[in-house]
Motif scaffolding. Sequence first.
Motif, PDB file in Angstrom:
ATOM      1  N   UNK A 106      47.999  27.134  56.643  1.00  0.00           N
ATOM      2  CA  UNK A 106      48.270  27.321  58.065  1.00  0.00           C
ATOM      3  C   UNK A 106      49.260  28.458  58.273  1.00  0.00           C
ATOM      4  N   UNK A 107      49.209  29.058  59.473  1.00  0.00           N
ATOM      5  CA  UNK A 107      50.170  30.100  59.814  1.00  0.00           C
ATOM      6  C   UNK A 107      51.313  29.482  60.611  1.00  0.00           C
ATOM      7  N   UNK A 108      52.407  30.198  60.702  1.00  0.00           N
ATOM      8  CA  UNK A 108      53.608  29.681  61.355  1.00  0.00           C
ATOM      9  C   UNK A 108      53.342  29.286  62.795  1.00  0.00           C
ATOM     10  N   UNK A 109      52.674  30.160  63.565  1.00  0.00           N
ATOM     11  CA  UNK A 109      52.438  29.863  64.979  1.00  0.00           C
ATOM     12  C   UNK A 109      51.536  28.656  65.144  1.00  0.00           C
ATOM     13  N   UNK A 110      50.575  28.474  64.243  1.00  0.00           N
ATOM     14  CA  UNK A 110      49.677  27.328  64.304  1.00  0.00           C
ATOM     15  C   UNK A 110      50.456  26.028  64.128  1.00  0.00           C
ATOM     16  N   UNK A 111      51.284  25.974  63.085  1.00  0.00           N
ATOM     17  CA  UNK A 111      52.047  24.764  62.792  1.00  0.00           C
ATOM     18  C   UNK A 111      53.037  24.445  63.905  1.00  0.00           C
ATOM     19  N   UNK A 112      53.840  25.432  64.291  1.00  0.00           N
ATOM     20  CA  UNK A 112      54.854  25.180  65.314  1.00  0.00           C
ATOM     21  C   UNK A 112      54.216  24.867  66.665  1.00  0.00           C
ATOM     22  N   UNK A 113      53.115  25.539  66.994  1.00  0.00           N
ATOM     23  CA  UNK A 113      52.439  25.266  68.262  1.00  0.00           C
ATOM     24  C   UNK A 113      51.925  23.851  68.331  1.00  0.00           C
ATOM     25  N   UNK A 114      51.306  23.374  67.248  1.00  0.00           N
ATOM     26  CA  UNK A 114      50.786  22.001  67.221  1.00  0.00           C
ATOM     27  C   UNK A 114      51.918  20.988  67.337  1.00  0.00           C
ATOM     28  N   UNK A 115      53.011  21.229  66.625  1.00  0.00           N
ATOM     29  CA  UNK A 115      54.140  20.287  66.666  1.00  0.00           C
ATOM     30  C   UNK A 115      54.774  20.253  68.049  1.00  0.00           C
ATOM     31  N   UNK A 116      55.021  21.418  68.629  1.00  0.00           N
ATOM     32  CA  UNK A 116      55.648  21.452  69.956  1.00  0.00           C
ATOM     33  C   UNK A 116      54.781  20.763  70.995  1.00  0.00           C
ATOM     34  N   UNK A 117      53.466  20.981  70.925  1.00  0.00           N
ATOM     35  CA  UNK A 117      52.548  20.375  71.883  1.00  0.00           C
ATOM     36  C   UNK A 117      52.545  18.861  71.749  1.00  0.00           C
ATOM     37  N   UNK A 118      52.488  18.357  70.519  1.00  0.00           N
ATOM     38  CA  UNK A 118      52.435  16.899  70.318  1.00  0.00           C
ATOM     39  C   UNK A 118      53.762  16.233  70.649  1.00  0.00           C
ATOM     40  N   UNK A 119      54.856  16.867  70.321  1.00  0.00           N
ATOM     41  CA  UNK A 119      56.158  16.301  70.673  1.00  0.00           C
ATOM     42  C   UNK A 119      56.337  16.228  72.183  1.00  0.00           C
ATOM     43  N   UNK A 120      55.900  17.283  72.886  1.00  0.00           N
ATOM     44  CA  UNK A 120      56.030  17.309  74.337  1.00  0.00           C
ATOM     45  C   UNK A 120      55.211  16.182  74.974  1.00  0.00           C
ATOM     46  N   UNK A 121      54.001  15.987  74.497  1.00  0.00           N
ATOM     47  CA  UNK A 121      53.166  14.926  75.046  1.00  0.00           C
ATOM     48  C   UNK A 121      53.730  13.548  74.720  1.00  0.00           C
ATOM     49  N   UNK A 122      54.243  13.411  73.507  1.00  0.00           N
ATOM     50  CA  UNK A 122      54.828  12.130  73.108  1.00  0.00           C
ATOM     51  C   UNK A 122      56.052  11.796  73.952  1.00  0.00           C
ATOM     52  N   UNK A 123      56.900  12.783  74.194  1.00  0.00           N
ATOM     53  CA  UNK A 123      58.097  12.557  75.007  1.00  0.00           C
ATOM     54  C   UNK A 123      57.737  12.199  76.442  1.00  0.00           C
TER      55      UNK A 123
END
Length: 351
Positions: A106-123
């Motif tokens: 995976x590339x950096x933007x892919x990993x960080x983008x997925x994490x930020x999106x899922x954390x935001x939805x979870x919160x």
Amino acid sequence: MEKILVIDDDKMSRDVASQILTLANYEVLQADNGQSGLEIALQRRPDLIVCDIVMPVLDGYGVLRVAQKHPLLRHTPVIVCSGNADISEVRRAMDSGADDFIAKPFCTTDLLGAIESRLRKHQYAAALLPGDAPPRPALRGERWEDAVRQLVEGRNINSFGKRHLLYEYGCRVQHVYYVLSGKLRTFVRNDNGKDLVLELYGPGDFVGYEALLGEGIYRNTAETLEYAELAVIPREDMQQAIAANAEVQRAFFRMLSKSLERKQRYQLLLAYDSLRRKVAQALLRLERKFGDGQTPFRINLAREVMASIAGTATESLIRTLGDFRNEGLIDVEANGAIVVRDAKRLEAIHA
């Protein structure tokens, strides 16, 4: 500080992911198999888990099964990753309860983008009572302009400096961007490291929307050409807007059609036109996109960027710009900015 648990039996992959997340200001926990990962998850209660699929002792599917059933983990987002990214593997992971899937490497933007999106939805979900999470309201009105306004309202407005990469070729789509100010380009890079610009973007344009079709992978790289302000729209919201509104669907496909027509014309230009015409058309392309039609067009871009628009070598572009200046077609200012003086004569160049 949010905690991310990385479960992967491959030490190099685990270390790379951990370094990326540490630099992004996350607290990182590590485990080398699914069983020890679940033990750490129960002890430390991470905010999100990044988990490989193929592992000894307990694989990623086993982690998903346990996490789905355990009361302390069932609401923890899990992003799975695998070197096997065919559609059957992705479907099995999502059907098993994964919140997202990332192909390795995976590339950096892919990993960080997925994490930020899922954390935001979870919160967001955690702030609501169970079962109360409302869908995003359907877009009101039928005009494309109304839909755009509603898509942009209330979004995060992010500012990016010059030559900032928004996403890279091969990454999974996480967001679509709406340009509020600034200039951007999308491009591809060949095996020799040469860039070729596909599209130019300015205020009022969407960036990255083409990747919503097909397999959901960016097939170009997006970069700012100057300071830019962009509204960041999650992929799911853009897809919902397209699916729920007939006028939005028509406008979306008009955008795709016009983009395809521009690219086809550009490919013909690159295939058959002379160096002088390629450089002249690059200047006119920039003027049509970013000029106001009233004052002489002025643009200040790095010469390698201009060469990627013209589809030629940087040295050839510089030499041709010098010829144009000597012919009175353009001016070149002391800071390198180019001013178009005679667009009609540039348009007339064929050889």
